[in-house]
Design a protein around this motif. Structure first.
Motif, PDB file in Angstrom:
ATOM      1  N   GLY A 428       0.783  -1.226   0.000  1.00  0.00           N
ATOM      2  CA  GLY A 428       0.000   0.000   0.000  1.00  0.00           C
ATOM      3  C   GLY A 428       0.811   1.271   0.000  1.00  0.00           C
ATOM      4  O   GLY A 428       0.300   2.334  -0.368  1.00  0.00           O
ATOM      5  N   GLU A 429       2.095   1.197   0.381  1.00  0.00           N
ATOM      6  CA  GLU A 429       2.888   2.424   0.472  1.00  0.00           C
ATOM      7  C   GLU A 429       3.131   3.045  -0.901  1.00  0.00           C
ATOM      8  O   GLU A 429       2.888   4.231  -1.111  1.00  0.00           O
ATOM      9  N   ARG A 430       3.644   2.247  -1.849  1.00  0.00           N
ATOM     10  CA  ARG A 430       3.900   2.781  -3.185  1.00  0.00           C
ATOM     11  C   ARG A 430       2.593   3.166  -3.884  1.00  0.00           C
ATOM     12  O   ARG A 430       2.549   4.141  -4.649  1.00  0.00           O
ATOM     13  N   ALA A 431       1.544   2.412  -3.608  1.00  0.00           N
ATOM     14  CA  ALA A 431       0.248   2.725  -4.211  1.00  0.00           C
ATOM     15  C   ALA A 431      -0.265   4.074  -3.728  1.00  0.00           C
ATOM     16  O   ALA A 431      -0.842   4.845  -4.507  1.00  0.00           O
ATOM     17  N   MET A 432      -0.046   4.390  -2.457  1.00  0.00           N
ATOM     18  CA  MET A 432      -0.483   5.693  -1.943  1.00  0.00           C
ATOM     19  C   MET A 432       0.354   6.806  -2.581  1.00  0.00           C
ATOM     20  O   MET A 432      -0.173   7.892  -2.896  1.00  0.00           O
ATOM     21  N   THR A 433       1.637   6.552  -2.780  1.00  0.00           N
ATOM     22  CA  THR A 433       2.463   7.527  -3.499  1.00  0.00           C
ATOM     23  C   THR A 433       1.911   7.753  -4.896  1.00  0.00           C
ATOM     24  O   THR A 433       1.789   8.889  -5.364  1.00  0.00           O
TER      25      THR A 433
END
Length: 473
Positions: A428-433
């Motif tokens: 989810g981290e890269r997706a939120m970026t």
């Protein structure tokens, strides 16, 4: 300089006489620096980055003074700490004469030896990753203890050869072939201490182990098993993936020499009004809080880059180094970690951090934005957009997903995108970026998957498929 708060987790004794050689692993960049105890209170630092907190802490605890700082090559993925060590400890900088470095150093060519006082360091020309690349063979008399291979031979692979431009990739791959074949003539028991390893975008492709031996690599490294030079070149080039945009800038800064720091850099406190004014002048707000916190409420137009081991990689890949940056942090986040991760990749236009965080922003009456952060059973038939790296996607992806690497999204964000997408990565981290980039470009109704492809496939009754994803952005 202050001690690295996680220094105990960064140190590993490796290779010969484990109490003499310490590997300082940067998990985020996927690299290892080395601190070699020379036995008389002096030490050698190999491929140290500009973030010297762990190295200084390790040296201080052992009562060591760094008297030699060696670089295997002009690094593209981090700023070298060699110049800083020369300033801090008086260390002699050892590096390739062919690198034409514009600061005091001892330039070495193939076969040159440096007396370390009981041990000897021999320079071996190993071009390929860069033109001027050296490996350093550590000798005790005539006995080969180990070889610092930098970006030449790495565990079960070799470092990439495309950093000097596509027109030179094959030429350098052929040089890499000859360099690896030369290293393979060392005795089988010689320890291999590479700089690049698991998680490094300089690897091609990245491996999982960091230390090996010449004998083990002759048995396990598929590139050393290539039947001839042409097969080696084809195999190496086929494995090359994308790499962060900032790689194109740092080698030249390292050649000139990074600026010496006379004190720890700081991140000043900024009021909400100061942050708003900075944004109005073309600056950027970088929100380093966890993805869930960003989703719940953030400054409109801010970029979500959660503060974690990979923070520097994504900052350098997605954010221009010319814009002043203001950071939004959570209560328990360490501003010094932001600063050092930024400084080690050459980002120094750090205006400060929002004093009081998001509560201060809302208290000042400024507008907030939110992003939907959904579980796999809440995606509502949204088109699935996968922003992971190509190799990750090939290992297993949702059938029918749209694929674009996060690193390529900045250039593509203004283009037509799937309507109402759910953006996904591994957790989810890269997706939120990615969602923050899309929202900044004017896209609306973007959701982020709180999870990864396996979670989505389970919820939808699908099976992940392997191979290249045909559906592209």
């Amino acid at each position: 300089m202050t001690a690295h708060p996680a220094v105990e987790n960064l140190e590993n004794a490796v290779g010969f006489a484990d109490d003499h050689l310490i590997a300082l692993v940067d998990e985020g960049l996927g690299n290892s620096a080395y601190l070699l105890d020379l036995g008389d209170g002096r030490a050698l630092a190999m491929d140290a980055s500009r973030d010297l907190r762990a190295l200084h802490s390790a040296a201080e605890r052992r009562g060591l003074r760094v008297t030699f700082a060696a670089d295997t090559h002009l690094h593209a993925d981090f700023l070298s700490g060699a110049v800083q060590l020369g300033h801090d400890t008086g260390a002699t900088v050892l590096a390739s004469a062919a690198g034409r470095r514009a600061f005091p150093h001892r330039g070495l060519v193939d076969g040159d030896e440096v007396d370390l006082g009981g041990l000897t360091l021999r320079a071996l020309a190993t071009p390929g990753h860069t033109d001027e690349h050296l490996s350093f063979l550590l000798l005790d008399g005539s006995r080969e203890l180990g070889v610092f291979t930098g970006g030449s031979l790495i565990v079960n692979s070799a470092a990439r050869t495309d950093l000097l431009g596509a027109d030179r990739t094959e030429e350098l791959a052929r040089a890499q072939y000859r360099s690896l074949k030369g290293l393979a003539t060392l005795p089988d028991e010689t320890t291999v201490w590479p700089t690049h390893g698991a998680g490094s975008f300089c690897s091609a492709p990245p491996g999982t182990e960091r230390i090996s031996t010449i004998g083990a690599q002759k048995q396990a490294n598929p590139l050393l098993a290539a039947p001839d030079e042409d097969a080696f070149v084809s195999q190496l080039i086929a494995s090359l993936g994308t790499y962060p945009a900032y790689f194109d800038r740092l080698a030249e800064i390292n050649r000139r020499g990074p600026a010496v720091l006379t004190a720890d850099p700081l991140l000043p406190a900024l009021s909400a009004q100061q942050v708003r004014a900075l944004i109005a002048r073309g600056g950027l707000a970088i929100d380093v809080r966890p993805a869930a916190d960003y989703a719940a409420g953030h400054i409109p137009g801010s970029l979500s880059i959660p503060l974690r081991r990979q923070f520097a990689t994504w900052l350098g890949w997605l954010v221009p180094d010319t814009a002043p940056l203001a950071f939004v942090t959570g209560e328990d986040q360490d501003p010094s970690e932001i600063v050092w991760q930024a400084y080690k990749i050459g980002y120094e236009r750090l205006a400060g951090r929002l004093d009081g965080g998001i509560p201060a922003w809302t208290a000042a009456g400024h507008r907030m934005a939110t992003t939907a952060f959904v579980t796999a059973d809440q995606t509502d038939d949204r088109p699935y957009v996968d922003v992971r790296q190509e190799a990750e996607v090939a290992a297993g992806h949702v059938p029918g997903a749209v694929h674009i690497e996060l690193g390529g999204l900045t250039a593509a964000a203004a283009a037509a995108a799937p309507q109402r997408p759910v953006i996904a990565c591994g957790h989810g981290e890269r997706a939120m970026t990615a969602a923050s980039l899309l929202e900044r470009a004017g896209h609306t109704d973007v959701a982020v998957l709180n999870g990864g492809p396996a979670d989505y496939a389970d919820a939808e009754g699908l099976r992940l498929v392997q191979g290249t994803q045909d559906t592209r952005w």
